[in-house]
Design a protein around this motif. Structure first.
Motif, PDB file in Angstrom:
ATOM      1  N   ILE A 396       0.972  -1.059   0.149  1.00 30.26           N
ATOM      2  CA  ILE A 396      -0.193  -0.116   0.083  1.00 30.26           C
ATOM      3  C   ILE A 396       0.742   1.407   0.012  1.00 30.26           C
ATOM      4  O   ILE A 396       0.570   2.225  -0.697  1.00 30.26           O
ATOM      5  N   GLU A 397       2.073   1.270   0.968  1.00 29.33           N
ATOM      6  CA  GLU A 397       2.681   2.565   0.999  1.00 29.33           C
ATOM      7  C   GLU A 397       3.417   2.516  -0.394  1.00 29.33           C
ATOM      8  O   GLU A 397       3.626   3.811  -0.788  1.00 29.33           O
ATOM      9  N   LYS A 398       4.091   1.699  -0.962  1.00 31.55           N
ATOM     10  CA  LYS A 398       4.942   1.738  -2.255  1.00 31.55           C
ATOM     11  C   LYS A 398       4.121   2.153  -3.385  1.00 31.55           C
ATOM     12  O   LYS A 398       4.388   2.793  -4.141  1.00 31.55           O
ATOM     13  N   ILE A 399       2.911   1.559  -3.537  1.00 28.63           N
ATOM     14  CA  ILE A 399       2.047   1.978  -4.794  1.00 28.63           C
ATOM     15  C   ILE A 399       1.596   3.300  -4.388  1.00 28.63           C
ATOM     16  O   ILE A 399       1.234   4.012  -5.589  1.00 28.63           O
ATOM     17  N   SER A 400       1.311   3.725  -3.247  1.00 35.89           N
ATOM     18  CA  SER A 400       0.534   5.056  -2.964  1.00 35.89           C
ATOM     19  C   SER A 400       1.751   6.052  -3.329  1.00 35.89           C
ATOM     20  O   SER A 400       1.304   7.142  -4.178  1.00 35.89           O
ATOM     21  N   ASN A 401       3.034   6.102  -3.147  1.00 34.81           N
ATOM     22  CA  ASN A 401       4.072   6.685  -3.234  1.00 34.81           C
ATOM     23  C   ASN A 401       4.112   6.913  -4.872  1.00 34.81           C
ATOM     24  O   ASN A 401       4.312   8.056  -5.522  1.00 34.81           O
ATOM     25  N   TRP A 402       4.081   5.705  -5.668  1.00 32.28           N
ATOM     26  CA  TRP A 402       4.288   5.442  -6.991  1.00 32.28           C
ATOM     27  C   TRP A 402       3.100   6.414  -7.709  1.00 32.28           C
ATOM     28  O   TRP A 402       3.308   7.202  -8.411  1.00 32.28           O
ATOM     29  N   LEU A 403       1.872   6.214  -7.326  1.00 36.27           N
ATOM     30  CA  LEU A 403       0.947   6.897  -7.853  1.00 36.27           C
ATOM     31  C   LEU A 403       0.912   8.499  -7.896  1.00 36.27           C
ATOM     32  O   LEU A 403       0.685   9.085  -8.869  1.00 36.27           O
ATOM     33  N   GLU A 404       1.505   8.974  -6.574  1.00 36.58           N
ATOM     34  CA  GLU A 404       1.751  10.470  -6.573  1.00 36.58           C
ATOM     35  C   GLU A 404       2.605  10.880  -7.303  1.00 36.58           C
ATOM     36  O   GLU A 404       2.655  11.890  -7.939  1.00 36.58           O
ATOM     37  N   GLU A 405       3.861   9.984  -7.289  1.00 32.81           N
ATOM     38  CA  GLU A 405       5.104  10.546  -8.202  1.00 32.81           C
ATOM     39  C   GLU A 405       4.610  10.704  -9.442  1.00 32.81           C
ATOM     40  O   GLU A 405       5.186  11.554 -10.302  1.00 32.81           O
ATOM     41  N   LYS A 406       3.854   9.677 -10.217  1.00 36.52           N
ATOM     42  CA  LYS A 406       3.452   9.664 -11.518  1.00 36.52           C
ATOM     43  C   LYS A 406       2.240  10.610 -11.703  1.00 36.52           C
ATOM     44  O   LYS A 406       1.829  10.653 -12.929  1.00 36.52           O
ATOM     45  N   GLU A 407       1.778  11.429 -10.552  1.00 34.08           N
ATOM     46  CA  GLU A 407       0.574  12.234 -10.859  1.00 34.08           C
ATOM     47  C   GLU A 407      -0.679  11.682 -11.301  1.00 34.08           C
ATOM     48  O   GLU A 407      -1.585  12.029 -12.025  1.00 34.08           O
ATOM     49  N   LEU A 408      -1.001  10.268 -10.828  1.00 33.19           N
ATOM     50  CA  LEU A 408      -1.983   9.451 -11.316  1.00 33.19           C
ATOM     51  C   LEU A 408      -2.912   9.368 -10.025  1.00 33.19           C
ATOM     52  O   LEU A 408      -3.986   8.838 -10.147  1.00 33.19           O
ATOM     53  N   GLY A 409      -2.491   9.769  -9.055  1.00 29.05           N
ATOM     54  CA  GLY A 409      -3.539   9.965  -7.557  1.00 29.05           C
ATOM     55  C   GLY A 409      -2.926  10.508  -6.382  1.00 29.05           C
ATOM     56  O   GLY A 409      -1.795  11.146  -6.709  1.00 29.05           O
ATOM     57  N   LYS A 410      -3.737  10.731  -5.539  1.00 33.76           N
ATOM     58  CA  LYS A 410      -3.363  11.606  -4.279  1.00 33.76           C
ATOM     59  C   LYS A 410      -4.009  11.007  -3.085  1.00 33.76           C
ATOM     60  O   LYS A 410      -5.101  10.236  -2.981  1.00 33.76           O
TER      61      LYS A 410
END
Length: 803
Positions: A396-410
């Motif tokens: 959860i932590e890894k993909i959450s950070n990845w989504l924010e980095e890619k500006e695909l989620g927040k």
């Protein structure tokens, strides 16, 4: 001795209490205060049944005890008299709601007085009194000025019977909470209150108050706070995306299709490229006829239509996935769209199986071809590219950070709680004090023109077009804009029944103040409420709303404490003799007037408290009522055995101190049934001995008085115990006196109890042995056998082994 005559005695003491204003709240602010609050009663056309006095009696018992202990007690009573129950009764019986209210308040008050409650009637309030609802309107305007009240066109819950919009909290099992009528979805322009802005505080501040756990849990679950991610799924070939909220971004690789609400605006936006628009429109019409409850809870058979011509792109793996419309997704909750992970959600799995959609396992542990695997709080991630092999929490932590980095989620906190639908298209409610001007928009009625009075009308029935009956009163509706002076119109919707009850506890402390809600001095002294008792059915309605209003008033400096109630308890219902909830339709309603007339108010009070655990529901029993009447008759006969005396006798001293401790503590912890049982047991001791002195009777009457105030006052006066009982001081127990001087021990012979003996607590072992061997039962079972072993546990048991 005069025969026990409850009618005569109770009328006498109720008149004395009224004349002397015995229960009027003291002005002495140097005394410790105790503010006891009972849930605001609704004087509709149904009248009281015997279940209603139970919570009133409970806090009456505690309040009377606190008065004896030197507290300044505020125990008020008033009437939550606006709203649907009164208006529905008025319509049914062709009586004006104002007349219904006046009649019902008078009846309720007469009933409550007949039971002998210690309410301070000088504090009485009524939500339909213009001097009260002036301040309800003032609070609403303060919210409006600060942006917490706004008008919005939206689909709402519409009761087809009451012809009125309902808040989500007022819809129970898909029907109207008040009339059980069918609830459907209807688009209306509604006034809303931003209760969602207070969602976090409404949860977090529960840590600062003494509420029973089930009440806290209901509040937390209703607000429904969840932390997760907002993730954007691009709609293929367009510049738009579908935003979803998920608490499990680690399952993103398992999202194999999407579902959007039937009302989602993107359907209309892309109607020219959607290939099956007729089919979707037909489905939208079907969904519009269902309530939110039917769509989310009752909809066991999953229905839906694929939106042909539109695809979404899963941001985790770039794959195109289908988009469906289904009624189990609501536009009013979240974003109106979900990512479906059928391998790990039962609802999504059923939908996928029905429509032949892919199911991809992403948390190992189950057989997702047979059923959804939902035990996924822990476990290893699979089929998920760069988070494969990680534990759920790490993933959860890894993909959450990845989504924010890619500006695909927040990251986002979401709530189940919706803003409060606050306007009602009915007559019997507080007018909303706003004026609409074509030039200036919505303008508040000036404060010096409050209250906006509810006009007199001949026809108060709801209209068939969904407008308030007030809309037809042109002389009242047409007015001038307070801002520009131009032609304008008043708001014709009225406030819901929850408006006046959201702040009534503040008005009780200073009910006749014409300049403000209440003086700051009174508010600072009395608040927060020390003990509030209400029904469990209102923990997601009145309790939530009143905490919200109070927090707002705290924010603007009206009150100095952030929470309105220190302590909140709840009572179980009294059921009919058939173990069902009392209602006229079931034919099991018992009128308290009948019980008072036949057995007396003290008997009713005693039975209400003795019937069983206060927090649990229990069935009514006529035999139980008769038993409580017999108990009070035995109390009455204590006058026959009373003798002079200033202290507790040696025979009764320990029992009386134990009873003082038991009753004192049980009253405070809502264990009224065991407190009364202790008083019954002590009464048996009195009768076994055959006499009690005046000091012993005095203590007994004080302990029983909170439960049975009339009979105890009468005996006190007849025996001549000095002054009046309600002016006495609560007795105290002595810990040193709680230990018995004489105890009864069991005597065992070869492992079986064969006798009992009373001994002094400090009696020598030799003396105890002599008594044991002389015990007739022991002699019989020892006979000519030889005693080979003796074990004595002091004050408890004597063991003999004989062969």
């Amino acid at each position: 001795m005069m025969e026990y005559n409850p009618k005569k005695i109770e009328k006498k003491w109720q008149d004395i209490w009224d004349e002397k204003e015995v229960f009027k709240t003291s002005e002495d602010k140097t005394k410790p205060k105790f503010y006891a609050l009972i849930e605001f009663p609704y004087p509709s056309g149904q009248g009281l049944h015997v279940g209603h006095p139970r919570p009133y009696t409970a806090l009456d018992v505690v309040s009377r005890k606190r008065r004896f202990q030197g507290y300044n007690v505020l125990y008020p009573m008033g009437w939550d008299a606006f709203g649907l129950p009164t208006e529905n009764f008025a319509i049914q019986h062709k009586i004006h709601p104002k007349t219904v209210t006046e009649n019902n308040v008078a009846k309720f008050k007469e009933q409550l007085k007949s039971i002998g409650f210690s309410f301070d009637w000088s504090k009485e309030i009524n939500t339909t009194d213009p001097s009260y609802y002036k301040w309800t309107q003032w609070i609403f305007l303060e919210m409006f000025k600060r942006g917490l009240a706004y008008k919005k066109e939206m689909p709402i819950n519409w009761c087809t019977s009451c012809k009125v919009g309902l808040a989500n909290e007022e819809v129970v099992n898909g029907t109207c909470e008040r009339c059980n009528g069918e609830v459907v979805r209807k688009v209306k322009n509604q006034w809303m209150l931003k209760i969602t802005e207070y969602a976090d505080r409404l949860i977090n501040d529960l840590d600062t108050v003494d509420y029973i756990e089930r009440i806290k849990t209901q509040q937390i679950n209703w607000i429904g706070r969840s932390k997760g991610m907002e993730v954007d799924f691009q709609i293929a070939g367009t510049e738009d995306s579908l935003r979803v909220f998920t608490t499990r971004p680690d399952t993103l690789f398992g999202a194999t299709y999407m579902v959007i609400a039937a009302e989602h605006p993107l359907i209309e936006k892309y109607n020219d490229i959607i290939e099956n628009m007729d089919e979707i429109k037909e489905y939208q019409e079907m969904a519009a006829k269902k309530s939110d409850f039917e769509r989310t809870e009752l909809n066991k058979d999953k229905t839906g239509v694929e939106i042909k011509g539109l695809k979404a792109i899963n941001p985790a793996n770039g794959k195109e996935i289908s988009i469906w419309v289904s009624d189990y997704v609501l536009m009013s909750y979240g974003t109106g769209a979900i990512m479906a992970v059928p391998a790990h959600d039962s609802r999504d799995w059923e939908f996928a199986k029905k429509f032949g959609l892919p199911i991809v396992e992403v948390v190992e542990g189950g057989d997702v071809e047979k059923e959804a695997y939902t035990d996924t709080e822990t476990g290893k991630i699979v089929n998920s590219d760069f988070i494969n092999g990680l534990e759920v929490k790490e993933a959860i932590e890894k993909i959450s950070n990845w989504l924010e980095e890619k500006e695909l989620g927040k990251k986002k906190v979401n709530y189940k709680l919706r803003d409060w639908v606050f306007s009602r298209q009915r007559y019997w409610g507080e007018p909303i004090p706003l004026i609409h001007c074509e030039k200036c928009g919505w303008v508040p009625v000036p404060e010096d023109e409050l209250p906006v009075m509810l006009p007199e009308v001949e026809n108060y029935e709801p209209t068939h077009n969904g407008e308030s009956p007030l809309a037809n009163m042109e002389d009242w509706v047409n007015t001038k804009c307070p801002k520009c002076g131009g032609d304008a119109k008043r708001e014709t919707d009225t406030m819901p029944q929850w408006a006046g009850s959201s702040w009534y506890f503040l008005r009780y402390v200073d009910p006749h103040n014409t300049e403000e809600i209440a003086s700051r001095e009174e508010l600072d002294y009395w608040l927060p409420v020390d003990w509030y008792n209400g029904g469990m059915e209102h923990t997601t309605l009145h309790l939530l709303y009143s905490r919200f209003w109070h927090k707002f008033l705290y924010d603007i400096g009206v009150v100095s404490c952030p929470e309105p109630y220190n302590k909140r308890t709840a009572h179980g219902m009294i059921l009919g003799g058939n173990n069902e909830k009392m209602s006229k339709s079931r034919g099991n309603v018992i009128n308290p007037d009948d019980i008072v007339n036949e057995y007396g108010g003290d008997t009713l009070r005693t039975y209400e408290m003795f019937i069983g655990d206060f927090e649990k529901s229990v069935p009514w029993s006529e035999n139980g009522v008769k038993g409580c009447r017999r108990f009070l008759e035995r109390v009455w006969r204590l006058q026959d055995i009373v003798v002079d005396g200033n202290g507790y006798s040696k025979k009764l001293e320990t029992s009386i101190h134990k009873t003082i401790k038991k009753v004192t503590e049980d009253y405070e912890t809502l264990k009224f049934n065991t407190a009364i049982a202790a008083l019954m047991s002590l009464l048996n001791e009195f009768n076994d001995i055959g006499e009690i002195n005046k000091e012993e009777l005095k203590t007994y009457l004080i302990l029983l008085n909170p439960v049975a105030p009339h009979i105890t006052e009468e005996i006190w006066e007849r025996v001549g115990l000095g002054g009046m009982l309600h002016e006495a001081t609560w007795p105290k127990w002595d810990e040193d006196k709680l230990v018995e001087d004489v105890v009864e021990i069991a005597i065992q012979v070869n492992g079986k109890v064969r006798g009992r003996e009373k001994i002094s607590i400090d009696e020598s072992k030799e003396s105890v042995r002599n008594k044991v061997l002389e015990n007739a039962g022991v002699k019989k079972f020892i006979g000519d056998k030889k005693i080979v072993k003796e074990i004595y546990i002091p004050g408890k048991i004597y063991n003999i082994v004989a062969k």
